[in-house]
Design an enzyme around this catalytic site. Structure first.
Site, PDB file in Angstrom:
ATOM      1  N   GLY A 287       3.333  -2.423  -0.221  1.00 49.44           N
ATOM      2  CA  GLY A 287       1.994  -1.874  -0.044  1.00 49.44           C
ATOM      3  C   GLY A 287       1.287  -1.548  -1.359  1.00 49.44           C
ATOM      4  O   GLY A 287       1.888  -1.567  -2.441  1.00 49.44           O
ATOM      5  N   HIS A 288       0.027  -1.182  -1.249  1.00 47.87           N
ATOM      6  CA  HIS A 288      -0.834  -0.934  -2.397  1.00 47.87           C
ATOM      7  C   HIS A 288      -0.353   0.262  -3.221  1.00 47.87           C
ATOM      8  O   HIS A 288       0.116   1.248  -2.685  1.00 47.87           O
ATOM      9  CB  HIS A 288      -2.273  -0.736  -1.952  1.00 47.87           C
ATOM     10  CG  HIS A 288      -2.475   0.411  -1.006  1.00 47.87           C
ATOM     11  ND1 HIS A 288      -2.151   0.339   0.330  1.00 47.87           N
ATOM     12  CD2 HIS A 288      -2.970   1.657  -1.188  1.00 47.87           C
ATOM     13  CE1 HIS A 288      -2.449   1.474   0.912  1.00 47.87           C
ATOM     14  NE2 HIS A 288      -2.941   2.295   0.019  1.00 47.87           N
ATOM     15  N   ASN A 289      -0.451   0.115  -4.507  1.00 50.26           N
ATOM     16  CA  ASN A 289      -0.138   1.162  -5.504  1.00 50.26           C
ATOM     17  C   ASN A 289       1.362   1.334  -5.738  1.00 50.26           C
ATOM     18  O   ASN A 289       1.756   2.046  -6.673  1.00 50.26           O
ATOM     19  CB  ASN A 289      -0.699   2.540  -5.115  1.00 50.26           C
ATOM     20  CG  ASN A 289      -2.205   2.530  -4.963  1.00 50.26           C
ATOM     21  OD1 ASN A 289      -2.874   1.660  -5.515  1.00 50.26           O
ATOM     22  ND2 ASN A 289      -2.729   3.463  -4.208  1.00 50.26           N
TER      23      ASN A 289
END
Lengths: 363, 363, 363
Positions: free
Chosen positions: C258-260
């Site tokens: 997922g993002h980050n």
């Protein structure tokens, strides 16, 4: 993509202080922000990091003493993630897909392409497909025969949409999303072991060795407005009627939605969620990552399931779930705590048995 | 795609009643069926819905009083899902892929393309690949060097098949299926923490920090006849020999089959099933959605695992499984019921301890 | 791809015996090996199978009596899987992608293509993208605007890399890998039911029905050197900064990051692992198949999680985990054993209650 502080504040509907004519190029974390960046320090625990960076302007929590932090301008965000929505929409540089229809795209002459639509290289648009105005069809996409895409669709590269799929306005699909694969539906000539297990909860019966016969998908997929589907997610065609996603529903990456399933509006299906066939999911339902849903059940409005939950039976509206099999989150917490005490409990019961049933024993 | 009731009944081997010359265009649910539709009301609980629709003909359960329902013709389905297989095959409109080989397809001159094969736009066929007669290679597909596809294959858009993969007759692949990616196989120069954990069941030992070295896949994938692979599923190449899927085995979407694994014939692997490397799976095995199988074990013939089951050790033939770790479904049900009583059990044991070991206490 | 026994031994740094001038074409399992094959019999339990095959040369365990097995030459492998790495690298025939840039590829004039790069048919390279020397971009790939690929990249067919993604040297991507899809990040105008559940651990509160507003991804993905990403895996863009994969980290098929999220160096993420957004994963971490990781936690260096583990809270370095929710592997084993004794425990406690609280009863 330069904007003044004033423009940014106006776009996200926030209050400002200081020199709102300062121009920023992009957003940055407070510690790594340069003088052309807008630092994002939306809670007080980012305050210190601001001092390490070189931002002249920042988005801050309400009431922050921006001057004391050495800033020249500030935007105040009462609900930080809400502010992020507006801010990131403003600053998004996009994928750089070129406008217009690329010469290499193969578009059936009977397809209807709306005004200002762009279509990337090596994309294929099937017969009688309709693509709404202002849509962006990325490179290497496939839009099947008679498929309909509403206005303002945005397909990243390598998205595929099967024949007869119908999608509303402002659809977003991440790379590799698959809308309208055939449903997974097979039957044996005689009753199968799986059917026996479902009836008996565990016994395969005397189902002989049989091969699987395919049930074709005559239905397609119907998707409402403002839906987003993540990378490499798959939404299967229905058998007779369509599989349905309601308005405003968002799917993360690698999500699977089986044939005939209906998902309501404004739902979130997080990464790797798997929903079997013929499930009825209400509105405002949130399924955490890797949640699984067995076939032929319903899940009421507003249900929230924590990551990893496996939902094996109907769920009334409003319930919060966790576990495999899914139980109420509070029940799960109780069971879980009790489980951790199990090894000790076994010892306690052994001691009790000895004391009660065999009090004279010495070992 | 119009058919008479007589044609439909003949195709699915069913009995009829009434005016079998009536023509229908498609199948529909009873309540929404129009006069040109064939209503599907295969069990008595659909009887009422029939009255809401306008169908003149329907598929009904055996013994249904079709005249009383206002129908003019009826087809009787003793095993409804079996009837669905024949009916949907008859009425399937398909994806509308054009016949012939599209001018844009890049086909290596050494490839052998069988009679009546169609190949869609932007598809790539590698050197010495062989495609059996009557196959449909959809748009934007890739068939690698020396890969072999038997007769009657049907590849939806964006399917990729790696070099040297061998597939039997009547193969179906949904969009984005990946056959023949490299296996996930890495080794550290010295013994790794994972190896130690496997030996000790929990201790990483003193394995130092090491990097992973790749083991390449020299094997490919061998797939029997009548196999279907779902959207965005992945079947990896074997290391020395091939990874194998037997005849008649069907894979749903987002299924992963690791390197060297052998799946028998007539198995069903439902959505998001993950099978690790070097697993031996027998025939007629059914793995429900999101089932996981650890590497280097065997699963006997006829095993059925409920959705979400994680199989961590060998499974004898015929067993029905559930849970993480997998146990017999009956055992799982017992454990599960006991778990729900755990919080109460803890209170009971506390009361017992007080009564037995501390009988004079007042609190 | 013929090699002498001497060449093979030199490539994998192993000792030999016998006629090292014998030439072999490929590796094979002992029982099916022919005279041109190199049999792989790296542990004594393969000794018998050697007799069934016709190999003249084999890789054997140290100390094996190669002459007694009828072999003419032997290579000795003290660490068999390590030897497999070298051997398979030597014998890998590859995918047969042609050298050079295919005439059909669409390459933006501003893209920088390194020396000796090959680009397959129907691939698209965006504006200002940079591809390092000696890279192989397979057929039907997409490299977005301003994306950077280091030297020696190898992309199988249909890989997509989003705009501004930065990747180090020797990157390998299996078919359908998606780097740089947008993160899954949405917010409601007012506090949502999910936010309430997180605070109260189970209560949705009075969050009204709201729609989701998108938070765009301004960050991209940064990948180190020597990283491999499996088929149909997805790595999302970060919100403000990049999502990160460290040097030497390997991802299997259908993995979601997922993002980050930041993954350290030399990690293994096995098939269908799902890592939520904003997770910090250390170095040398191994996550087994179908492991899930909740958002906003950290996982320390050297952590190993068995297949199916769901990690819901921070994990200190070096821990070995299993279960849902994840606990130490030893704890999981204890709990699991106790669970299987639960039905009996319930009966024991019932008997105790009767004996202690109701001793005169006869039933």
């Amino acid at each position: 993509m330069s904007h003044t502080i004033q423009q940014i504040a106006a776009a996200i509907g926030a209050e400002t202080a200081g020199d709102v004519t300062i121009v920023v190029d992009r957003a940055a974390e407070p510690a790594s922000a340069g003088p052309e960046d807008l630092a994002l320090a939306m809670t007080p625990n980012y305050g210190e990091a601001l001092a390490q960076g070189k931002a002249r302007a920042a988005i801050l929590w309400p009431g922050a003493d921006w001057r004391a932090m050495g800033l020249e301008a500030a935007v105040f965000a009462p609900r930080p993630r809400r502010a992020m929505a507006g801010l990131t929409a403003l600053l998004d540089e996009g994928q750089g897909f070129a406008p217009g229809i690329h010469a290499s795209a193969v578009i059936d002459p009977s397809a209807e392409i709306g005004a200002r639509v762009s279509i990337g290289p090596f994309s294929v648009i099937g017969a009688h497909a309709r693509i709404g105005p202002d849509s962006v069809i990325g490179p290497q996409c496939h839009v099947g025969a008679q498929a309909v895409l509403g206005e303002g669709a945005f397909l990243r590269e390598m998205v595929s949409i099967g024949a007869r799929v119908r999608i509303g306005a402002r659809f977003i699909a991440q790379p590799g999303a698959r809308i309208g694969a055939d449903g997974f539906s097979f039957v044996t000539p005689e009753v199968s072991g799986v059917e026996n297990v479902r009836k008996t909860l565990g016994d395969t019966g005397d189902a002989g060795a049989q091969s699987w016969v395919r049930i074709h998908s005559l239905g397609s997929v119907e998707i409402g407005d403002d839906v987003e589907v993540g990378a490499n997610s798959t939404i299967d065609n229905g058998t007779i009627r369509a599989t349905v996603l309601g308005n405003g529903t968002k799917l993360d990456n690698l999500v699977h939605v089986g044939h005939n399933t209906r998902v309501g509006h404004d739902c979130l299906l997080c990464g790797q969620v798997g929903v079997s066939g013929s499930v009825e999911i209400g509105n405002h339902v949130v399924l955490g990552g890797q949640v699984g849903v067995v076939d032929n059940i319903f899940i009421g409005d507003g249900v929230i399931a924590a990551g990893g939950t496996k939902i094996l039976s109907n769920v009334p509206a409003g319930r919060v779930l966790m576990g495999y099999p899914a139980v109420r989150m509070q029940t799960h917490t109780e069971i879980y705590k009790a489980q951790r005490r199990l090894p000790r409990l076994l010892r306690d019961v052994a001691a009790l048995k000895k004391a009660v049933f065999n009090p004279g024993s010495n070992d």
